[in-house]
Design a protein around this motif. Sequence first.
Motif, PDB file in Angstrom:
ATOM      1  N   PRO A 196       0.816  -1.228   0.000  1.00  0.00           N
ATOM      2  CA  PRO A 196       0.000   0.000   0.000  1.00  0.00           C
ATOM      3  C   PRO A 196       0.841   1.266   0.000  1.00  0.00           C
ATOM      4  CG  PRO A 196      -0.848  -1.585   1.600  1.00  0.00           C
ATOM      5  CD  PRO A 196       0.458  -2.125   1.110  1.00  0.00           C
ATOM      6  N   ALA A 197       1.955   1.259   0.716  1.00  0.00           N
ATOM      7  CA  ALA A 197       2.801   2.456   0.779  1.00  0.00           C
ATOM      8  C   ALA A 197       3.366   2.814  -0.582  1.00  0.00           C
ATOM      9  CB  ALA A 197       3.934   2.245   1.789  1.00  0.00           C
ATOM     10  N   GLU A 198       3.690   1.793  -1.378  1.00  0.00           N
ATOM     11  CA  GLU A 198       4.209   2.061  -2.723  1.00  0.00           C
ATOM     12  C   GLU A 198       3.086   2.535  -3.635  1.00  0.00           C
ATOM     13  OE1 GLU A 198       5.203   1.767  -6.761  1.00  0.00           O
ATOM     14  OE2 GLU A 198       3.762   0.373  -5.868  1.00  0.00           O
ATOM     15  N   LEU A 199       1.902   1.958  -3.493  1.00  0.00           N
ATOM     16  CA  LEU A 199       0.777   2.324  -4.365  1.00  0.00           C
ATOM     17  C   LEU A 199       0.403   3.796  -4.216  1.00  0.00           C
ATOM     18  CD1 LEU A 199      -1.658  -0.742  -4.136  1.00  0.00           C
ATOM     19  CD2 LEU A 199       0.301  -0.378  -5.650  1.00  0.00           C
ATOM     20  N   VAL A 200       0.347   4.280  -2.990  1.00  0.00           N
ATOM     21  CA  VAL A 200      -0.137   5.649  -2.769  1.00  0.00           C
ATOM     22  C   VAL A 200       0.845   6.700  -3.270  1.00  0.00           C
ATOM     23  CG1 VAL A 200      -1.586   4.965  -0.817  1.00  0.00           C
ATOM     24  CG2 VAL A 200       0.757   5.753  -0.401  1.00  0.00           C
ATOM     25  N   THR A 201       2.047   6.302  -3.663  1.00  0.00           N
ATOM     26  CA  THR A 201       2.980   7.284  -4.235  1.00  0.00           C
ATOM     27  C   THR A 201       2.499   7.777  -5.589  1.00  0.00           C
ATOM     28  OG1 THR A 201       4.357   5.574  -5.292  1.00  0.00           O
ATOM     29  CG2 THR A 201       4.944   6.225  -3.039  1.00  0.00           C
ATOM     30  N   ARG A 202       1.589   7.037  -6.228  1.00  0.00           N
ATOM     31  CA  ARG A 202       1.044   7.441  -7.534  1.00  0.00           C
ATOM     32  C   ARG A 202      -0.411   7.871  -7.431  1.00  0.00           C
ATOM     33  NH1 ARG A 202       3.683   2.874  -8.310  1.00  0.00           N
ATOM     34  NH2 ARG A 202       1.784   1.632  -8.569  1.00  0.00           N
ATOM     35  N   LEU A 203      -0.882   8.133  -6.225  1.00  0.00           N
ATOM     36  CA  LEU A 203      -2.288   8.470  -5.975  1.00  0.00           C
ATOM     37  C   LEU A 203      -2.477   9.973  -5.794  1.00  0.00           C
ATOM     38  CD1 LEU A 203      -5.238   7.594  -5.124  1.00  0.00           C
ATOM     39  CD2 LEU A 203      -4.347   7.571  -2.781  1.00  0.00           C
ATOM     40  N   GLU A 204      -3.527  10.496  -6.413  1.00  0.00           N
ATOM     41  CA  GLU A 204      -3.958  11.875  -6.174  1.00  0.00           C
ATOM     42  C   GLU A 204      -5.442  11.868  -5.839  1.00  0.00           C
ATOM     43  OE1 GLU A 204      -2.958  14.749  -9.278  1.00  0.00           O
ATOM     44  OE2 GLU A 204      -1.615  13.232 -10.138  1.00  0.00           O
ATOM     45  N   ILE A 205      -5.851  12.691  -4.907  1.00  0.00           N
ATOM     46  CA  ILE A 205      -7.267  12.912  -4.615  1.00  0.00           C
ATOM     47  C   ILE A 205      -7.609  14.289  -5.154  1.00  0.00           C
ATOM     48  CG2 ILE A 205      -9.065  12.986  -2.868  1.00  0.00           C
ATOM     49  CD1 ILE A 205      -7.638  10.305  -3.051  1.00  0.00           C
ATOM     50  N   GLU A 206      -8.500  14.335  -6.141  1.00  0.00           N
ATOM     51  CA  GLU A 206      -8.799  15.596  -6.815  1.00  0.00           C
ATOM     52  C   GLU A 206     -10.309  15.831  -6.827  1.00  0.00           C
ATOM     53  OE1 GLU A 206      -9.023  18.808  -7.791  1.00  0.00           O
ATOM     54  OE2 GLU A 206      -6.905  18.331  -8.179  1.00  0.00           O
ATOM     55  N   PRO A 207     -10.813  16.737  -5.994  1.00  0.00           N
ATOM     56  CA  PRO A 207     -12.254  17.003  -5.954  1.00  0.00           C
ATOM     57  C   PRO A 207     -12.799  17.735  -7.170  1.00  0.00           C
ATOM     58  CG  PRO A 207     -11.083  18.468  -4.456  1.00  0.00           C
ATOM     59  CD  PRO A 207     -10.073  17.484  -4.960  1.00  0.00           C
ATOM     60  N   ASP A 208     -11.918  18.411  -7.909  1.00  0.00           N
ATOM     61  CA  ASP A 208     -12.353  19.141  -9.093  1.00  0.00           C
ATOM     62  C   ASP A 208     -12.325  18.209 -10.300  1.00  0.00           C
ATOM     63  OD1 ASP A 208     -12.743  22.066 -10.331  1.00  0.00           O
ATOM     64  OD2 ASP A 208     -11.411  20.914 -11.642  1.00  0.00           O
ATOM     65  N   LEU A 209     -13.486  17.988 -10.906  1.00  0.00           N
ATOM     66  CA  LEU A 209     -13.583  17.019 -11.990  1.00  0.00           C
ATOM     67  C   LEU A 209     -12.715  17.400 -13.177  1.00  0.00           C
ATOM     68  CD1 LEU A 209     -14.894  14.454 -13.129  1.00  0.00           C
ATOM     69  CD2 LEU A 209     -16.747  15.888 -14.003  1.00  0.00           C
ATOM     70  N   LYS A 210     -12.728  18.650 -13.563  1.00  0.00           N
ATOM     71  CA  LYS A 210     -11.965  19.066 -14.735  1.00  0.00           C
ATOM     72  C   LYS A 210     -10.476  18.819 -14.538  1.00  0.00           C
ATOM     73  CE  LYS A 210     -11.544  22.860 -18.053  1.00  0.00           C
ATOM     74  NZ  LYS A 210     -11.994  24.229 -18.402  1.00  0.00           N
ATOM     75  N   ARG A 211      -9.966  19.130 -13.354  1.00  0.00           N
ATOM     76  CA  ARG A 211      -8.544  18.886 -13.078  1.00  0.00           C
ATOM     77  C   ARG A 211      -8.255  17.384 -13.020  1.00  0.00           C
ATOM     78  NH1 ARG A 211      -8.925  23.509  -9.499  1.00  0.00           N
ATOM     79  NH2 ARG A 211      -9.216  22.103  -7.724  1.00  0.00           N
ATOM     80  N   ALA A 212      -9.204  16.623 -12.512  1.00  0.00           N
ATOM     81  CA  ALA A 212      -9.012  15.172 -12.417  1.00  0.00           C
ATOM     82  C   ALA A 212      -8.926  14.523 -13.795  1.00  0.00           C
ATOM     83  CB  ALA A 212     -10.146  14.547 -11.614  1.00  0.00           C
ATOM     84  N   LEU A 213      -9.531  15.157 -14.794  1.00  0.00           N
ATOM     85  CA  LEU A 213      -9.573  14.605 -16.142  1.00  0.00           C
ATOM     86  C   LEU A 213      -8.445  15.105 -17.032  1.00  0.00           C
ATOM     87  CD1 LEU A 213     -13.418  14.971 -16.706  1.00  0.00           C
ATOM     88  CD2 LEU A 213     -12.178  12.814 -16.383  1.00  0.00           C
ATOM     89  N   ASP A 214      -7.681  16.069 -16.564  1.00  0.00           N
ATOM     90  CA  ASP A 214      -6.645  16.672 -17.387  1.00  0.00           C
ATOM     91  C   ASP A 214      -5.585  15.634 -17.782  1.00  0.00           C
ATOM     92  OD1 ASP A 214      -5.090  18.607 -18.686  1.00  0.00           O
ATOM     93  OD2 ASP A 214      -3.936  19.004 -16.863  1.00  0.00           O
ATOM     94  N   GLY A 215      -5.484  15.341 -19.080  1.00  0.00           N
ATOM     95  CA  GLY A 215      -4.476  14.422 -19.580  1.00  0.00           C
ATOM     96  C   GLY A 215      -4.710  12.959 -19.273  1.00  0.00           C
ATOM     97  N   THR A 216      -5.897  12.611 -18.817  1.00  0.00           N
ATOM     98  CA  THR A 216      -6.147  11.218 -18.445  1.00  0.00           C
ATOM     99  C   THR A 216      -6.295  10.330 -19.675  1.00  0.00           C
ATOM    100  OG1 THR A 216      -7.425   9.833 -16.910  1.00  0.00           O
ATOM    101  CG2 THR A 216      -8.683  11.272 -18.375  1.00  0.00           C
ATOM    102  N   ASP A 217      -6.024   9.046 -19.502  1.00  0.00           N
ATOM    103  CA  ASP A 217      -6.141   8.075 -20.589  1.00  0.00           C
ATOM    104  C   ASP A 217      -7.369   7.182 -20.435  1.00  0.00           C
ATOM    105  OD1 ASP A 217      -3.601   8.813 -21.789  1.00  0.00           O
ATOM    106  OD2 ASP A 217      -2.681   7.817 -20.064  1.00  0.00           O
ATOM    107  N   VAL A 218      -7.810   6.994 -19.194  1.00  0.00           N
ATOM    108  CA  VAL A 218      -8.949   6.126 -18.895  1.00  0.00           C
ATOM    109  C   VAL A 218      -9.772   6.768 -17.790  1.00  0.00           C
ATOM    110  CG1 VAL A 218      -9.699   3.873 -18.032  1.00  0.00           C
ATOM    111  CG2 VAL A 218      -7.693   4.021 -19.498  1.00  0.00           C
ATOM    112  N   VAL A 219     -11.100   6.753 -17.960  1.00  0.00           N
ATOM    113  CA  VAL A 219     -12.021   7.205 -16.921  1.00  0.00           C
ATOM    114  C   VAL A 219     -12.884   6.015 -16.524  1.00  0.00           C
ATOM    115  CG1 VAL A 219     -13.881   8.792 -16.314  1.00  0.00           C
ATOM    116  CG2 VAL A 219     -12.074   9.528 -17.895  1.00  0.00           C
TER     117      VAL A 219
END
Length: 324
Positions: free
Chosen positions: A62-85
């Motif tokens: 789990p400690a390694e996994l969360v290094t690539r985790l972001e919590i983003e409440p703003d939908l537009k920012r969460a979608l910026d540059g994404t490859d999969v939703v």
Amino acid sequence: MTTEVRTATIIGAGTIGLGWTTLFLARGLRVRVNSRRADADRVVRDGIALFAPTIPGGGADPAELVTRLEIEPDLKRALDGTDVVQENAPENLEIKRELFGRVAAAAPEHALLLSSTSSLPPEAIGADLPDPGRVLVGHPFNPAHLIPLVEVVAAEGADPALVERAADFYRWLGKTPIVPARAVPGFVANRLQSALLRESIHLVREGVVTVEQLDAVVVHSIGLRWSTVGPFQAFHLGGGQGGLRHWLNHLGAGLEQGWRGLGQPSMDEATVQKLVTQADEAFAGRTYEQLVAERDARQTAVLRALAELTPERPEQGERGRNAT
């Protein structure tokens, strides 16, 4: 168009969303979880800690996994540059339709737009989009991080290449995608589950067995059988050398009569109370987290044993890395 899946956006931090989040992270993706919950960071991290040990292939840290985790409440920012939703909003058509309208407007053109819905047809979810076929259902079976099945359901007229891209992505995750010819209410797995659940409730309601006994019957008979062969193959083998044809011709004659005798229980207050009371008694003494860990450990053991007996399919290799 990007050549690799690098970043994924998970919408929703419920049970299914947490399962997807853990699996996506374990496969090396950067994951943005879009949630407006005030406690989203704690909930997501707790979910990852709970699910990571039973990720197929030996678990994950789990400690390694969360290094690539972001919590983003703003939908537009969460979608910026994404490859999969991968969307996991409540099962409400208006909510999902409005949500995917905003998702399609903000996500890159190449991004796969996938819904975890367990009942809503993709053409209804994407109805307000210029291209309704862009939204695909990627319905997992709970727990989403562990059970292989994903039902990939497309709207009528959707681009077959898009459907294959989605299936390819799920294969890369280690899933087993099934593409039904068309959408039906509840899709396939939940229809089967619902049929068994209906008779299970009937038998408990009528006092034939308790909740605990019914679960034991399934685990020690048809559940064990179905972990290795499906219903048709089981009865094909039950027909001996003559296969399914022999079974249907000799033992299948009474099927319709048996179906007429199946129960249709009323989900009234008395029935609900009986089920809940017996469930509380059957599962007493263990927390939700303990029950989940026990379930996932057992299912992982089954999957590991089956993997040792089944050659790896070529499509489960690196093809999914080029899914988008």
